[in-house]
Enzyme design. Structure first.
Site, PDB file in Angstrom:
ATOM      1  N   LYS A 112      21.816  48.671 -22.648  1.00  0.00           N
ATOM      2  CA  LYS A 112      20.911  49.506 -21.834  1.00  0.00           C
ATOM      3  C   LYS A 112      19.626  49.845 -22.574  1.00  0.00           C
ATOM      4  O   LYS A 112      18.570  49.960 -21.956  1.00  0.00           O
ATOM      5  CB  LYS A 112      21.641  50.769 -21.368  1.00  0.00           C
ATOM      6  CG  LYS A 112      22.688  50.425 -20.338  1.00  0.00           C
ATOM      7  CD  LYS A 112      23.235  51.610 -19.601  1.00  0.00           C
ATOM      8  CE  LYS A 112      24.153  51.090 -18.506  1.00  0.00           C
ATOM      9  NZ  LYS A 112      24.861  52.108 -17.799  1.00  0.00           N
ATOM     10  N   LYS A 197      28.738  42.286 -15.037  1.00  0.00           N
ATOM     11  CA  LYS A 197      29.522  43.277 -14.297  1.00  0.00           C
ATOM     12  C   LYS A 197      28.805  43.733 -13.021  1.00  0.00           C
ATOM     13  O   LYS A 197      27.589  43.874 -13.021  1.00  0.00           O
ATOM     14  CB  LYS A 197      29.709  44.487 -15.236  1.00  0.00           C
ATOM     15  CG  LYS A 197      30.639  45.544 -14.746  1.00  0.00           C
ATOM     16  CD  LYS A 197      30.548  46.782 -15.632  1.00  0.00           C
ATOM     17  CE  LYS A 197      29.367  47.657 -15.264  1.00  0.00           C
ATOM     18  NZ  LYS A 197      29.434  49.022 -15.828  1.00  0.00           N
ATOM     19  N   LYS A 200      26.395  49.685 -10.578  1.00  0.00           N
ATOM     20  CA  LYS A 200      25.689  50.434  -9.536  1.00  0.00           C
ATOM     21  C   LYS A 200      24.222  50.673  -9.855  1.00  0.00           C
ATOM     22  O   LYS A 200      23.434  50.947  -8.977  1.00  0.00           O
ATOM     23  CB  LYS A 200      26.414  51.744  -9.227  1.00  0.00           C
ATOM     24  CG  LYS A 200      26.412  52.781 -10.342  1.00  0.00           C
ATOM     25  CD  LYS A 200      26.957  54.098  -9.795  1.00  0.00           C
ATOM     26  CE  LYS A 200      28.284  54.489 -10.411  1.00  0.00           C
ATOM     27  NZ  LYS A 200      28.213  54.780 -11.845  1.00  0.00           N
TER      28      LYS A 200
HETATM   29  N1  AQP Z   1      32.328  46.279 -12.143  1.00  0.00           N
HETATM   30  C1  AQP Z   1      33.324  47.074 -12.442  1.00  0.00           C
HETATM   31  N2  AQP Z   1      34.595  46.627 -12.406  1.00  0.00           N
HETATM   32  C2  AQP Z   1      35.632  47.460 -12.702  1.00  0.00           C
HETATM   33  N3  AQP Z   1      35.482  48.763 -13.024  1.00  0.00           N
HETATM   34  C3  AQP Z   1      34.228  49.242 -13.053  1.00  0.00           C
HETATM   35  N4  AQP Z   1      33.740  50.464 -13.323  1.00  0.00           N
HETATM   36  C4  AQP Z   1      32.383  50.434 -13.233  1.00  0.00           C
HETATM   37  N5  AQP Z   1      31.969  49.215 -12.871  1.00  0.00           N
HETATM   38  C5  AQP Z   1      33.097  48.437 -12.765  1.00  0.00           C
HETATM   39  C6  AQP Z   1      34.550  51.618 -13.656  1.00  0.00           C
HETATM   40  O1  AQP Z   1      34.243  52.653 -12.733  1.00  0.00           O
HETATM   41  C7  AQP Z   1      34.330  53.912 -13.399  1.00  0.00           C
HETATM   42  C8  AQP Z   1      33.077  54.695 -13.188  1.00  0.00           C
HETATM   43  O2  AQP Z   1      31.998  53.973 -13.724  1.00  0.00           O
HETATM   44  P1  AQP Z   1      30.694  54.687 -14.272  1.00  0.00           P
HETATM   45  O3  AQP Z   1      30.151  55.522 -13.201  1.00  0.00           O
HETATM   46  O4  AQP Z   1      30.995  55.364 -15.539  1.00  0.00           O
HETATM   47  O5  AQP Z   1      29.759  53.526 -14.685  1.00  0.00           O
HETATM   48  P2  AQP Z   1      29.128  52.297 -13.941  1.00  0.00           P
HETATM   49  O6  AQP Z   1      29.547  52.156 -12.533  1.00  0.00           O
HETATM   50  O7  AQP Z   1      29.376  51.178 -14.864  1.00  0.00           O
HETATM   51  O8  AQP Z   1      27.616  52.727 -13.793  1.00  0.00           O
HETATM   52  P3  AQP Z   1      26.347  52.627 -14.674  1.00  0.00           P
HETATM   53  O9  AQP Z   1      26.720  52.521 -16.114  1.00  0.00           O
HETATM   54  O10 AQP Z   1      25.452  53.711 -14.288  1.00  0.00           O
HETATM   55  O11 AQP Z   1      25.644  51.422 -14.239  1.00  0.00           O
HETATM   56  P4  AQP Z   1      25.904  49.981 -14.685  1.00  0.00           P
HETATM   57  O12 AQP Z   1      27.002  49.607 -13.801  1.00  0.00           O
HETATM   58  O13 AQP Z   1      24.609  49.355 -14.430  1.00  0.00           O
HETATM   59  O14 AQP Z   1      26.319  49.942 -16.125  1.00  0.00           O
HETATM   60  C9  AQP Z   1      34.577  53.616 -14.872  1.00  0.00           C
HETATM   61  O15 AQP Z   1      35.958  53.761 -15.153  1.00  0.00           O
HETATM   62  C10 AQP Z   1      34.176  52.179 -15.015  1.00  0.00           C
HETATM   63  O16 AQP Z   1      34.878  51.515 -16.040  1.00  0.00           O
END
Ligand code: AQP
Length: 342
Positions: A112, A197, A200
């Site tokens: 990030k 992955k 969101k």
């Molecule tokens: N793609 C995924 N597959 C399986 N589990 C996932 N989790 C997140 N993405 C996947 C799990 O969902 C829970 C909550 O996630 P989070 O809100 O901590 O984080 P995020 O969705 O990964 O959101 P970010 O970090 O804001 O954005 P990105 O996705 O861009 O990194 C967690 O238990 C997570 O493991």
């Protein structure tokens, strides 16, 4: 009784990855077998550039979606992280136990921060330190288990290290937790880029199924999923990541094993069609319940108020114990009105 803690951060609309990797298990299994706390970790959403009004909106939506997914406030504690001061209180103490080297090794930080720099932005210090706040989230409640998707495993490992280190230095204070994850779909991949992955906060939504997507939008996204050259339906995450992702999603939605399911298909088209319909059916009750709950914001607010009150009561004794153990002078107990000096 086993204590469980987990959370979602309001950095975007909740996705199918969040649901299959975490939230569904919390609702279907975890809240029934343990003393469980589930949290909208809003402080974590401030680690990257954010719009205050959007974070507030997404926090409310995430809480509503947790309830719509089946979390029952009679069975578990649902609350918002910033409503309970103990998280931030404990985080500072754990910063005094963690090292900067260990923070810089966190994969999410590396990814990030590189992204922020590539966009020409600056990297917030909180992006570096947020895994410590996550450790505080977990340790404040004496959680034994942390059900998370695969991407969070490293942060739970850090939490364990900090708990052990603190206990060794200052006396036994924290339970050492462990991560648990679902057997399939612990890492749902982006439908347009099956090597990364489904996240969101990604900018393009074409490869991301959101929990509140209309059925036709879900169908369109799944039918347009990037598959691999070859045409044969085999389960091989390394060589055929696109097809493997669809098989995992289908297996998670319908039950079953992705490898066994692959034998039932001889074309990508039918696999995509069945996966799309399975996802639509899994999300249908969540969307319907969300609609009802969104029409009753006072109910959701009351759940969060009561949840925060309960969570505060659970966290306070552990965090107070950590303050004493690390060497901070406890405040004098309040005397009767008028005081001893008279
Ligand atoms: N793609 C995924 N597959 C399986 N589990 C996932 N989790 C997140 N993405 C996947 C799990 O969902 C829970 C909550 O996630 P989070 O809100 O901590 O984080 P995020 O969705 O990964 O959101 P970010 O970090 O804001 O954005 P990105 O996705 O861009 O990194 C967690 O238990 C997570 O493991």
């Amino acid at each position: 009784m086993t204590r469980i803690f987990s959370g979602v951060k309001p950095t975007g609309h909740l996705t199918l990855g969040n649901y299959l990797g975490a939230v569904r298990g919390w609702a279907e299994v975890d809240q029934h077998r343990a003393d469980a706390l589930f949290c909208v970790v809003d402080l974590h959403a401030l680690t990257v550039e954010h719009d205050p009004a959007r974070v507030r909106r997404l926090s409310r939506q995430a809480a509503t979606l947790l309830l719509a997914s089946g979390l029952d406030p009679e069975r578990c504690t649902v609350f918002v992280q910033s409503h309970v001061d103990e998280h931030a209180r404990l985080s500072y103490l754990l910063e005094c136990v963690a090292t900067d080297g260990e923070m810089r090794r966190m994969i999410q930080y590396k990814e990030k921060s590189a992204l922020e720099r590539a966009r020409g932005g600056s990297v917030r210090l909180s992006l570096l330190t947020y895994p410590v706040l996550m450790a505080a989230d977990i340790l404040a409640y004496g959680a034994d288990e942390v059900p998370v998707g695969e991407d969070q495993t490293q942060h739970v490992e850090l939490t364990r290290d900090l708990a052990v280190r603190f206990n060794q230095r200052y006396g036994h204070t924290f339970t050492v937790p462990r991560a648990t994850r679902p057997e399939v779909a612990a890492r749902v991949m982006d439908l347009q880029d099956p090597t990364s992955k489904m996240g969101k906060s990604h900018e393009s939504g074409a490869g991301i199924v959101y929990l509140l997507d209309e059925p036709d939008a879900v169908r369109k996204k799944v039918m347009r999923a990037v598959t691999d050259s070859g045409g044969e339906v085999v389960y091989d995450r390394g060589a055929r990541p696109g097809v493997a992702n669809l098989l995992e999603i289908l297996a998670a939605c319908e039950g079953g094993d992705p490898e066994e399911l692959s034998g039932a298909y001889d074309s990508y088209g039918t696999l995509k069609k069945d996966t799309a319909e399975a996802v639509v059916e899994v999300l249908r009750p969540v969307r319907e319940r969300h609609k009802e709950l969104a029409a009753d914001p006072a109910y959701v607010e009351e759940v969060l108020r009561a949840g925060a009150e309960r969570a505060r009561g659970m966290a306070r004794p552990t965090v107070d114990a950590a303050y004493r153990a690390i060497g901070l002078l406890p405040p004098a107990a309040e005397g009767p009105a008028g005081g001893a000096r008279g």
